[in-house]
Write an enzyme that holds these catalytic residues in place. Sequence first.
Site, mmCIF file in Angstrom:
data_model
loop_
_atom_site.group_PDB
_atom_site.id
_atom_site.type_symbol
_atom_site.label_atom_id
_atom_site.label_comp_id
_atom_site.label_asym_id
_atom_site.label_seq_id
_atom_site.Cartn_x
_atom_site.Cartn_y
_atom_site.Cartn_z
ATOM 1 N N HIS A 1 19.918 -2.897 -27.931
ATOM 2 C CA HIS A 1 18.612 -2.963 -27.395
ATOM 3 C C HIS A 1 18.280 -2.075 -26.354
ATOM 4 O O HIS A 1 17.237 -1.853 -25.647
ATOM 5 C CB HIS A 1 18.158 -4.553 -26.623
ATOM 6 N N ASP A 2 19.215 -0.927 -25.846
ATOM 7 C CA ASP A 2 18.958 0.144 -25.196
ATOM 8 C C ASP A 2 19.004 1.340 -25.579
ATOM 9 O O ASP A 2 18.686 2.383 -24.858
ATOM 10 C CB ASP A 2 20.214 -0.134 -23.919
ATOM 11 N N ASP B 1 24.235 -13.917 -23.270
ATOM 12 C CA ASP B 1 24.145 -12.774 -22.474
ATOM 13 C C ASP B 1 24.497 -13.499 -20.918
ATOM 14 O O ASP B 1 24.134 -14.382 -20.737
ATOM 15 C CB ASP B 1 23.096 -12.294 -22.406
ATOM 16 N N GLU C 1 30.089 -5.154 -21.657
ATOM 17 C CA GLU C 1 29.418 -3.765 -21.829
ATOM 18 C C GLU C 1 30.241 -2.912 -20.795
ATOM 19 O O GLU C 1 30.020 -2.868 -19.655
ATOM 20 C CB GLU C 1 28.305 -4.034 -21.421
ATOM 21 N N ASP D 1 27.122 -8.348 -19.076
ATOM 22 C CA ASP D 1 26.338 -7.144 -19.139
ATOM 23 C C ASP D 1 26.838 -6.200 -17.947
ATOM 24 O O ASP D 1 27.459 -6.717 -16.831
ATOM 25 C CB ASP D 1 24.826 -7.682 -18.202
HETATM 26 O O1 TEU Z 1 22.677 -1.813 -19.615
HETATM 27 C C1 TEU Z 1 23.100 -1.075 -18.723
HETATM 28 C C2 TEU Z 1 22.985 0.491 -18.924
HETATM 29 O O2 TEU Z 1 23.608 1.007 -18.014
HETATM 30 C C3 TEU Z 1 21.891 0.805 -19.768
HETATM 31 O O3 TEU Z 1 20.703 0.132 -19.512
HETATM 32 C C4 TEU Z 1 21.551 2.320 -20.180
HETATM 33 O O4 TEU Z 1 22.195 3.181 -19.031
HETATM 34 C C5 TEU Z 1 20.072 2.460 -20.150
HETATM 35 O O5 TEU Z 1 19.668 1.508 -21.032
HETATM 36 C C6 TEU Z 1 19.859 3.810 -20.480
HETATM 37 O O6 TEU Z 1 20.243 3.967 -21.820
HETATM 38 C C7 TEU Z 1 22.468 -3.287 -19.329
HETATM 39 C C8 TEU Z 1 21.511 -4.036 -20.342
HETATM 40 O O7 TEU Z 1 21.984 -3.892 -21.719
HETATM 41 C C9 TEU Z 1 20.200 -3.534 -20.176
HETATM 42 O O8 TEU Z 1 19.270 -3.981 -21.059
HETATM 43 C C10 TEU Z 1 19.875 -3.793 -18.880
HETATM 44 O O9 TEU Z 1 18.590 -3.407 -18.544
HETATM 45 C C11 TEU Z 1 20.690 -3.328 -17.740
HETATM 46 O O10 TEU Z 1 22.079 -3.451 -18.095
HETATM 47 C C12 TEU Z 1 20.553 -4.116 -16.321
HETATM 48 O O11 TEU Z 1 20.838 -5.588 -16.691
#
Ligand code: TEU
Length: 536
Positions: free
Chosen positions: A335-336, A104, A272, A206
């Site tokens: 993971h989100d 990442d 992403e 990211d």
């Molecule tokens: O995620 C970007 C992001 O916008 C998501 O976090 C999403 O909008 C949110 O989880 C609601 O569903 C990336 C990473 O994947 C995330 O884990 C990080 O928290 C974020 O960036 C900041 O680095």
Amino acid sequence: MSKLAWWQRGVVYQIYPRSFQDTSGNGVGDLQGVIERLAYLNDGTERSLGVDAIWLSPFYPSPMKDFGYDVSDYCNVHPLFGDLATFDRLIEEAHKRGIRIIIDYVPNHTSDEHPWFIESRSSRDNPKADWYIWRDPKPDGSPPNNWGSVFGGPAWEWDETRQQYYFHQFVVGQPDLNWRNPEVKAAMFDVLRFWLERGVDGFRMDVIGMIIKHPDMPDQPWLTDVDPNLPENAIYWRQEHIYDQDQDDVHQVLREMRALLDEYGDTVGIGELFYSLPRWVKYYGEQGDELHLPFNFRLIDHLPVWDAQQARRIVDDVDGAVPPFGWPNYVLGNHDQPRVASRFGAEQARTAAMLLLTLRGTPTLYYGDELGIPNGDIKPEQKVDPWGIQMGVKYTRDVCRTPMQWDDSPYAGFSNVEPWLPVTPDYRTRNVAAQDKDERSMLNLYRRLLWYRKGSAPLYGGSYQAVDTPHADVFAYLREADGERIFVALNFGDEERTVSPPSRGQLVLSTALDRAQGVTNEVKLRPYEGVIIELG
Ligand code: TEU
């Protein structure tokens, strides 16, 4: 079929290192844990999953305000996870097994504890004063514009020393870097080089579309039609994102990044991104000179319910939008996001597995989805995710970050002490050891699909063409390469449906794993059943 790169032909498996395997006995997973589980991922035989690459979520030094997405040193390993020597061993051991390592890369923001930010905030005229996004307040003292943080509240934080605001697209402890400053770009490119020199095979980047903002940072318009349940502080989610991301000049940076990756040969850049198809597709680059794989989240974001017609529309649209020099990809979980087994249902998750692993394009699997792990049962007082806490919503990303379930011992074989997040309540029956023995388990379905895909040119490399059926709840398609044809039919509904392949064929796999192989010109699909048929 032209020769395919490993990241086209292969399957990526995402590991959230905090939750995969703890070997140090502190309740948090670590890199040694990943090393010890490599055989599970791919030992060269069909007893293993057979994945081709792993993507590791951040393992860098971090105060963990966003669980590692707030990096305080890009070129090291957090002691929780091990050290650089452990990382080097992981690369070596993975490569021995033919598993590539994707890491990442978090370019948009650092931690507020990163030495760059500590220096930047120390005065208005230090050498790194312009490494982050600093602005004066409006005359009334309020923030410079109306932009909100993804995690709730305004995207600006007041700094007493500089008497200025700094910009943070995520938590207050994640100040955004100023990528318009060439020194920042150079420093962040050096980070890529550092890891490429250590042997990594690629990066998952990211929020890559956010690194460049409109230079004037104008106010953004408010959306008129928003979800009435949105919390009060969800400023970001009430705006149109015209100036804070997806700016045309981000593509220049991506071209330079790609050129850097290309210096190291057979690498992959995965980004992403969340934009509309015509905007998303631009991230392949006009000449295929930007990202290899702009992540495609449409099976998550555009499939709120398990619907065959909608799934077909998504796949038809994506497959049609990807330029001839580009390569599609699909994601069902990360993971989100809530777990796929909870979004669609346990039975539907099996159909979803067949969908993901039979489409044209690189699939990315999320650890634990191969067991059908549902959302974790996180009590309000157990929430640790800043998004879940700050947004004050019921949903928290903690639900999809619970420990991997290896066996039925007290902490599921993940750790011998209480893990940082609770194991899901069903772990005594839903775990690798139990599913390994059960011939028809989800795990064995994943293994069969993955190994079948590996040996099937139509699946890993062929064309895609949707096939009409008389049933609205069946999604069927043909995959074809070098004269070999495969018919996939997925029953999304809870009623039996009879489908006929375009010609007689050999049924080779059912999601139920209970059908004998055999020649057929008609198949009665049970509820949620999917089948793969090799056409003669
Ligand atoms: O995620 C970007 C992001 O916008 C998501 O976090 C999403 O909008 C949110 O989880 C609601 O569903 C990336 C990473 O994947 C995330 O884990 C990080 O928290 C974020 O960036 C900041 O680095």
